[in-house]
Write a protein that holds these residues in place. Structure first.
Motif, PDB file in Angstrom:
ATOM      1  N   ILE A   1       7.606 -10.317  -7.481  1.00 51.86           N
ATOM      2  CA  ILE A   1       6.277 -10.783  -7.108  1.00 51.86           C
ATOM      3  C   ILE A   1       6.160 -10.537  -5.619  1.00 51.86           C
ATOM      4  N   GLY A   2       5.124  -9.831  -5.225  1.00 49.20           N
ATOM      5  CA  GLY A   2       5.022  -9.320  -3.866  1.00 49.20           C
ATOM      6  C   GLY A   2       5.445  -7.860  -3.910  1.00 49.20           C
ATOM      7  N   GLY A   3       6.103  -7.392  -2.867  1.00 50.02           N
ATOM      8  CA  GLY A   3       6.703  -6.060  -2.916  1.00 50.02           C
ATOM      9  C   GLY A   3       6.103  -4.998  -2.025  1.00 50.02           C
ATOM     10  N   THR A   4       5.005  -5.283  -1.349  1.00 45.77           N
ATOM     11  CA  THR A   4       4.397  -4.230  -0.537  1.00 45.77           C
ATOM     12  C   THR A   4       4.692  -4.360   0.950  1.00 45.77           C
ATOM     13  N   GLN A   5       5.227  -5.478   1.378  1.00 48.08           N
ATOM     14  CA  GLN A   5       5.499  -5.663   2.803  1.00 48.08           C
ATOM     15  C   GLN A   5       6.875  -6.276   3.013  1.00 48.08           C
ATOM     16  N   PHE A   6       7.371  -6.142   4.215  1.00 45.54           N
ATOM     17  CA  PHE A   6       8.564  -6.833   4.688  1.00 45.54           C
ATOM     18  C   PHE A   6       9.735  -6.726   3.712  1.00 45.54           C
ATOM     19  N   MET A   7      10.304  -7.860   3.303  1.00 47.71           N
ATOM     20  CA  MET A   7      11.479  -7.859   2.419  1.00 47.71           C
ATOM     21  C   MET A   7      11.174  -7.226   1.068  1.00 47.71           C
ATOM     22  N   GLY A   8       9.983  -7.432   0.577  1.00 44.06           N
ATOM     23  CA  GLY A   8       9.615  -6.879  -0.722  1.00 44.06           C
ATOM     24  C   GLY A   8       9.670  -5.367  -0.742  1.00 44.06           C
ATOM     25  N   ARG A   9       9.129  -4.742   0.296  1.00 46.76           N
ATOM     26  CA  ARG A   9       9.132  -3.282   0.377  1.00 46.76           C
ATOM     27  C   ARG A   9      10.570  -2.763   0.418  1.00 46.76           C
ATOM     28  N   GLU A  10      11.409  -3.384   1.219  1.00 47.00           N
ATOM     29  CA  GLU A  10      12.806  -2.957   1.326  1.00 47.00           C
ATOM     30  C   GLU A  10      13.551  -3.164   0.002  1.00 47.00           C
ATOM     31  N   THR A  11      13.269  -4.255  -0.672  1.00 44.94           N
ATOM     32  CA  THR A  11      13.933  -4.538  -1.945  1.00 44.94           C
ATOM     33  C   THR A  11      13.508  -3.537  -3.012  1.00 44.94           C
ATOM     34  N   VAL A  12      12.208  -3.261  -3.115  1.00 46.00           N
ATOM     35  CA  VAL A  12      11.729  -2.288  -4.096  1.00 46.00           C
ATOM     36  C   VAL A  12      12.341  -0.921  -3.802  1.00 46.00           C
ATOM     37  N   THR A  13      12.371  -0.521  -2.538  1.00 43.09           N
ATOM     38  CA  THR A  13      12.965   0.769  -2.159  1.00 43.09           C
ATOM     39  C   THR A  13      14.429   0.832  -2.586  1.00 43.09           C
ATOM     40  N   ALA A  14      15.194  -0.215  -2.292  1.00 45.39           N
ATOM     41  CA  ALA A  14      16.615  -0.238  -2.654  1.00 45.39           C
ATOM     42  C   ALA A  14      16.810  -0.182  -4.164  1.00 45.39           C
ATOM     43  N   LEU A  15      16.004  -0.911  -4.911  1.00 46.10           N
ATOM     44  CA  LEU A  15      16.128  -0.905  -6.370  1.00 46.10           C
ATOM     45  C   LEU A  15      15.810   0.466  -6.949  1.00 46.10           C
ATOM     46  N   VAL A  16      14.749   1.080  -6.469  1.00 41.36           N
ATOM     47  CA  VAL A  16      14.354   2.402  -6.962  1.00 41.36           C
ATOM     48  C   VAL A  16      15.421   3.445  -6.608  1.00 41.36           C
ATOM     49  N   GLU A  17      15.973   3.354  -5.399  1.00 44.57           N
ATOM     50  CA  GLU A  17      17.030   4.289  -5.001  1.00 44.57           C
ATOM     51  C   GLU A  17      18.262   4.161  -5.882  1.00 44.57           C
ATOM     52  N   ARG A  18      18.463   2.999  -6.490  1.00 44.82           N
ATOM     53  CA  ARG A  18      19.606   2.770  -7.381  1.00 44.82           C
ATOM     54  C   ARG A  18      19.265   3.039  -8.851  1.00 44.82           C
ATOM     55  N   GLY A  19      18.077   3.566  -9.086  1.00 42.72           N
ATOM     56  CA  GLY A  19      17.703   3.976 -10.439  1.00 42.72           C
ATOM     57  C   GLY A  19      16.929   2.959 -11.248  1.00 42.72           C
ATOM     58  N   ALA A  20      16.532   1.858 -10.654  1.00 40.94           N
ATOM     59  CA  ALA A  20      15.801   0.825 -11.397  1.00 40.94           C
ATOM     60  C   ALA A  20      14.330   1.212 -11.563  1.00 40.94           C
ATOM     61  N   ARG A  21      13.773   0.733 -12.644  1.00 39.10           N
ATOM     62  CA  ARG A  21      12.318   0.764 -12.811  1.00 39.10           C
ATOM     63  C   ARG A  21      11.820  -0.603 -12.372  1.00 39.10           C
ATOM     64  N   VAL A  22      10.784  -0.625 -11.551  1.00 36.78           N
ATOM     65  CA  VAL A  22      10.326  -1.866 -10.933  1.00 36.78           C
ATOM     66  C   VAL A  22       8.867  -2.108 -11.283  1.00 36.78           C
ATOM     67  N   THR A  23       8.547  -3.352 -11.604  1.00 39.52           N
ATOM     68  CA  THR A  23       7.164  -3.775 -11.755  1.00 39.52           C
ATOM     69  C   THR A  23       6.852  -4.724 -10.610  1.00 39.52           C
ATOM     70  N   MET A  24       5.875  -4.348  -9.794  1.00 33.70           N
ATOM     71  CA  MET A  24       5.418  -5.221  -8.713  1.00 33.70           C
ATOM     72  C   MET A  24       4.170  -5.934  -9.179  1.00 33.70           C
ATOM     73  N   LEU A  25       4.111  -7.214  -8.926  1.00 33.38           N
ATOM     74  CA  LEU A  25       2.919  -7.999  -9.223  1.00 33.38           C
ATOM     75  C   LEU A  25       2.478  -8.635  -7.916  1.00 33.38           C
ATOM     76  N   ASN A  26       1.282  -8.313  -7.483  1.00 30.83           N
ATOM     77  CA  ASN A  26       0.736  -8.923  -6.273  1.00 30.83           C
ATOM     78  C   ASN A  26      -0.782  -8.849  -6.318  1.00 30.83           C
ATOM     79  N   ARG A  27      -1.406  -9.445  -5.316  1.00 30.78           N
ATOM     80  CA  ARG A  27      -2.867  -9.520  -5.295  1.00 30.78           C
ATOM     81  C   ARG A  27      -3.533  -8.207  -4.913  1.00 30.78           C
ATOM     82  N   GLY A  28      -2.779  -7.262  -4.409  1.00 33.00           N
ATOM     83  CA  GLY A  28      -3.344  -5.965  -4.050  1.00 33.00           C
ATOM     84  C   GLY A  28      -4.077  -5.972  -2.726  1.00 33.00           C
ATOM     85  N   HIS A  29      -3.794  -6.936  -1.870  1.00 31.56           N
ATOM     86  CA  HIS A  29      -4.462  -7.014  -0.575  1.00 31.56           C
ATOM     87  C   HIS A  29      -3.880  -6.034   0.437  1.00 31.56           C
ATOM     88  N   SER A  30      -2.615  -5.651   0.256  1.00 28.55           N
ATOM     89  CA  SER A  30      -1.956  -4.711   1.154  1.00 28.55           C
ATOM     90  C   SER A  30      -1.844  -3.361   0.468  1.00 28.55           C
TER      91      SER A  30
END
Length: 101
Positions: A1-30
């Motif tokens: 939940i989140g994922g477009t800024q700060f820690m979320g962006r870094e976490t999504v990047t790290a997960l994707v680089e390790r081969g994970a499929r990620v679903t981000m859920l956020n309000r879409g403001h960023s």
């Protein structure tokens, strides 16, 4: 939940680089830095609106939930209850006791 800024962006990047499929859920403001990445599904929804329950009901199974915008333990409890998952969150008294040792 989140994922477009700060820690979320870094976490999504790290997960994707390790081969994970990620679903981000956020309000879409960023802006979504992963908009062109097919490994990242982006769902727009505010966790306090009706669409949150709808999303959880149709989203299938997850291996993990990472929540960067929970500001109160009730936010997590609601998520776990809606996903029918049990939680072992520490109480505030056990957290303060362990940090003072």
């Amino acid at each position: 939940i989140g994922g477009t800024q700060f820690m979320g962006r870094e976490t999504v990047t790290a997960l994707v680089e390790r081969g994970a499929r990620v679903t981000m859920l956020n309000r879409g403001h960023s802006p979504n830095p992963f908009a062109s990445d097919p490994r990242v599904l982006h769902e727009k929804c505010d966790r306090f609106s009706e669409c949150f329950g709808d999303f959880l009901a149709r989203s299938g199974e997850w291996h993990a939930i990472v929540d960067f915008i929970a500001f109160h333990p009730d936010d997590i409890e609601d998520l776990l209850r809606l996903r029918d998952v049990s939680s072992s969150l520490p109480s505030s008294s056990s957290s303060s006791a362990s940090s003072s040792s």
